[in-house]
Design an enzyme around this catalytic site. Structure first.
Site, mmCIF file in Angstrom:
data_model
loop_
_atom_site.group_PDB
_atom_site.id
_atom_site.type_symbol
_atom_site.label_atom_id
_atom_site.label_comp_id
_atom_site.label_asym_id
_atom_site.label_seq_id
_atom_site.Cartn_x
_atom_site.Cartn_y
_atom_site.Cartn_z
ATOM 1 N N GLY A 170 33.560 41.895 52.954
ATOM 2 C CA GLY A 170 34.834 41.250 52.643
ATOM 3 C C GLY A 170 34.538 39.815 52.250
ATOM 4 O O GLY A 170 33.796 39.106 52.958
ATOM 5 N N ALA A 171 35.109 39.381 51.112
ATOM 6 C CA ALA A 171 34.681 38.110 50.516
ATOM 7 C C ALA A 171 34.748 36.908 51.477
ATOM 8 O O ALA A 171 33.734 36.222 51.680
ATOM 9 C CB ALA A 171 35.489 37.861 49.240
ATOM 10 N N ARG A 201 24.546 39.119 47.938
ATOM 11 C CA ARG A 201 25.460 40.001 47.181
ATOM 12 C C ARG A 201 26.008 39.195 46.000
ATOM 13 O O ARG A 201 26.310 38.014 46.161
ATOM 14 C CB ARG A 201 26.595 40.522 48.062
ATOM 15 C CG ARG A 201 26.134 41.475 49.163
ATOM 16 C CD ARG A 201 27.314 42.101 49.886
ATOM 17 N NE ARG A 201 27.971 43.127 49.090
ATOM 18 C CZ ARG A 201 29.122 43.714 49.454
ATOM 19 N NH1 ARG A 201 29.721 43.356 50.590
ATOM 20 N NH2 ARG A 201 29.675 44.651 48.700
ATOM 21 N N GLN A 238 36.111 51.779 53.521
ATOM 22 C CA GLN A 238 36.683 50.594 54.177
ATOM 23 C C GLN A 238 38.159 50.814 54.546
ATOM 24 O O GLN A 238 38.645 50.283 55.539
ATOM 25 C CB GLN A 238 36.587 49.367 53.258
ATOM 26 C CG GLN A 238 35.189 48.817 53.064
ATOM 27 C CD GLN A 238 34.526 49.370 51.833
ATOM 28 O OE1 GLN A 238 34.790 50.491 51.414
ATOM 29 N NE2 GLN A 238 33.623 48.613 51.240
ATOM 30 N N ASP A 284 37.539 39.777 45.264
ATOM 31 C CA ASP A 284 36.185 39.247 45.490
ATOM 32 C C ASP A 284 35.891 38.064 44.595
ATOM 33 O O ASP A 284 35.102 37.184 44.938
ATOM 34 C CB ASP A 284 35.148 40.344 45.285
ATOM 35 C CG ASP A 284 35.213 41.297 46.463
ATOM 36 O OD1 ASP A 284 36.061 42.187 46.452
ATOM 37 O OD2 ASP A 284 34.452 41.079 47.426
ATOM 38 N N ASN A 312 37.756 43.383 42.399
ATOM 39 C CA ASN A 312 37.968 43.853 43.775
ATOM 40 C C ASN A 312 37.296 45.221 43.889
ATOM 41 O O ASN A 312 36.720 45.729 42.914
ATOM 42 C CB ASN A 312 39.465 43.922 44.099
ATOM 43 C CG ASN A 312 39.714 44.150 45.589
ATOM 44 O OD1 ASN A 312 39.160 43.434 46.427
ATOM 45 N ND2 ASN A 312 40.522 45.137 45.934
ATOM 46 N N LYS A 313 37.363 45.799 45.045
ATOM 47 C CA LYS A 313 36.665 47.061 45.334
ATOM 48 C C LYS A 313 36.906 48.110 44.255
ATOM 49 O O LYS A 313 38.015 48.246 43.751
ATOM 50 C CB LYS A 313 37.161 47.556 46.701
ATOM 51 C CG LYS A 313 36.570 48.837 47.220
ATOM 52 C CD LYS A 313 35.060 48.849 47.227
ATOM 53 C CE LYS A 313 34.443 47.663 47.949
ATOM 54 N NZ LYS A 313 32.970 47.590 47.706
HETATM 55 O O1 MRU Z 1 32.144 45.711 49.493
HETATM 56 P P1 MRU Z 1 33.117 44.981 50.366
HETATM 57 O O2 MRU Z 1 33.605 45.793 51.510
HETATM 58 O O3 MRU Z 1 32.592 43.622 50.778
HETATM 59 O O4 MRU Z 1 34.363 44.724 49.415
HETATM 60 C C1 MRU Z 1 35.473 44.069 49.948
HETATM 61 C C2 MRU Z 1 36.634 44.008 49.033
HETATM 62 O O5 MRU Z 1 36.591 44.469 47.912
HETATM 63 C C3 MRU Z 1 37.834 43.273 49.533
HETATM 64 O O6 MRU Z 1 39.009 43.806 49.009
HETATM 65 C C4 MRU Z 1 37.728 41.794 49.125
HETATM 66 O O7 MRU Z 1 36.500 41.267 49.480
HETATM 67 C C5 MRU Z 1 38.802 40.974 49.704
HETATM 68 S S1 MRU Z 1 38.561 40.700 51.419
HETATM 69 C C6 MRU Z 1 39.798 39.704 51.999
#
Ligand code: MRU
Length: 342
Positions: free
Chosen positions: A48-49, A87, A194, A235, A245-246
């Site tokens: 999560g960012a 990352r 997630q 992200d 985003n994801k």
């Molecule tokens: O690969 P991840 O689990 O780090 O990806 C997270 C996401 O895509 C979240 O939606 C994003 O980071 C926002 S978190 C507040």
């Protein structure tokens, strides 16, 4: 929940709730070295960012402490670069390490022990700022949702993905505090799950009604009128509002446009990258095929068949009804709204 990222000053250890094991097992993962921090970021012990930004800031303190004050001026930049590169997509990671680097530059005369104290204090400040940001996002997001709405979200942009409270789930939490009729649909979010594992876990813990749906149920759920609003995290947001985003978020946004459902992005200003002009320049992380080819210990694809495992996609700004930030709700044209922020 605000204790999933802890820092033990005595031993300079970053102590993380291991998100890989949720919801079944609540176990901590201790980072005592830079290599541990990089491993935790890359394997998504913490993800999560904003959460990776805060963890990276504490990670810089771990990196400095690991030197025990020997040759640290030479080795620290390399260690911090390794954390920064763990990352590629979420800009909060580089942003947090840059902030620690700037602090070091501004205090270039400090010795090892004083700089370590300075790093720890800054990382704690960043953690507290992130919680305050999420609460502000929640407040600014309130006008976007209404009582009895079912909000669909993708991935986990909750307390676990931040220092606490969440971005997309910050809006959900603020709305639930105001109106008790709020419900959530959590897309399961293949392949790391997630949504199914983390969003469902933290909302259920807080007593917020949540239903998990397969990613590919989204069109059907929308066509049945079961979704009134979509709120997702981010992200990285480019200068024109395009949002990474994801993986799967872009598809949700297209469906929302088709069904006339508002699609909102919720993120702190630290997720906006004015140096990235459009979504086309956002680096998209590709992760190990094993996340797709196996479920637990079981292989689910035939031997030797290649897979795509892009971890993120980019939703074009024109599909976004509003970007809910900690400094207010941004509306199109986003290029102008974002320029005004910086
Ligand atoms: O690969 P991840 O689990 O780090 O990806 C997270 C996401 O895509 C979240 O939606 C994003 O980071 C926002 S978190 C507040």
């Amino acid at each position: 929940m605000e204790d999933h990222i802890r820092f033990n000053e005595q031993d300079a250890v970053l102590d993380l709730l291991d998100q890989r094991k949720l919801p079944g097992v609540e176990e901590r993962f201790l980072c005592r070295t830079t290599a541990d921090v990089v491993y935790a970021l890359q394997t998504m012990v913490v993800r999560g960012a904003p959460a990776i930004g805060v963890s990276a800031a504490f990670g810089c303190a771990v990196a400095l402490a690991e030197t025990h004050g020997r040759d640290w001026q030479t080795s620290l930049p390399k260690k911090m670069a390794a954390i920064r590169q763990a990352r590629p997509t979420a800009v909060n990671l580089a942003w947090a390490v840059d902030r620690m680097e700037a602090l070091w530059k501004a205090n270039a005369g400090l010795g090892y022990a004083d700089l370590l104290a300075c790093f720890i204090a800054e990382a704690r400040r960043l953690q507290q700022e992130d919680i305050a940001s999420c609460k502000a996002i929640g407040r600014f997001g309130l006008p976007c949702v209404h009582d009895n709405d079912t909000i669909l979200t993708h991935c986990n942009a909750g307390a676990l993905a931040t220092a606490g409270y969440g971005t997309a789930l910050g809006v959900v939490r603020a709305a639930f505090e105001r109106y008790k009729g709020i419900k959530v649909i959590a897309d399961e979010t293949r392949p790391f799950l997630q949504g199914a594992r983390l969003t469902a876990w933290e909302l259920a813990k807080d007593g917020i009604p949540v239903t998990v749906a397969c990613d590919n149920a989204c069109a059907l759920l929308m066509s049945k009128g079961l979704v009134q609003c979509v709120v997702v995290g981010a992200d990285r947001i480019a200068a024109n509002g395009d949002t990474a985003n994801k993986i799967g978020t872009f598809g949700v946004a297209l469906l929302a446009r088709h069904f006339g459902i508002p699609f909102y992005v919720a993120a702190p200003v630290s997720t906006i990258d004015p140096a990235t002009p459009t979504g086309a320049s956002i680096p998209i992380e590709e992760r190990t095929p094993l996340e797709v080819t196996t479920i637990g210990a079981a292989q689910i694809t035939p031997d030797g068949v290649p897979v795509y495992n892009f971890a993120f996609d980019v939703t074009p700004a024109e599909l976004i009804a509003g970007i809910i930030t900690d400094r207010g709700l941004l509306k199109a044209p986003y290029a102008e709204a974002i320029q005004a922020l910086f």
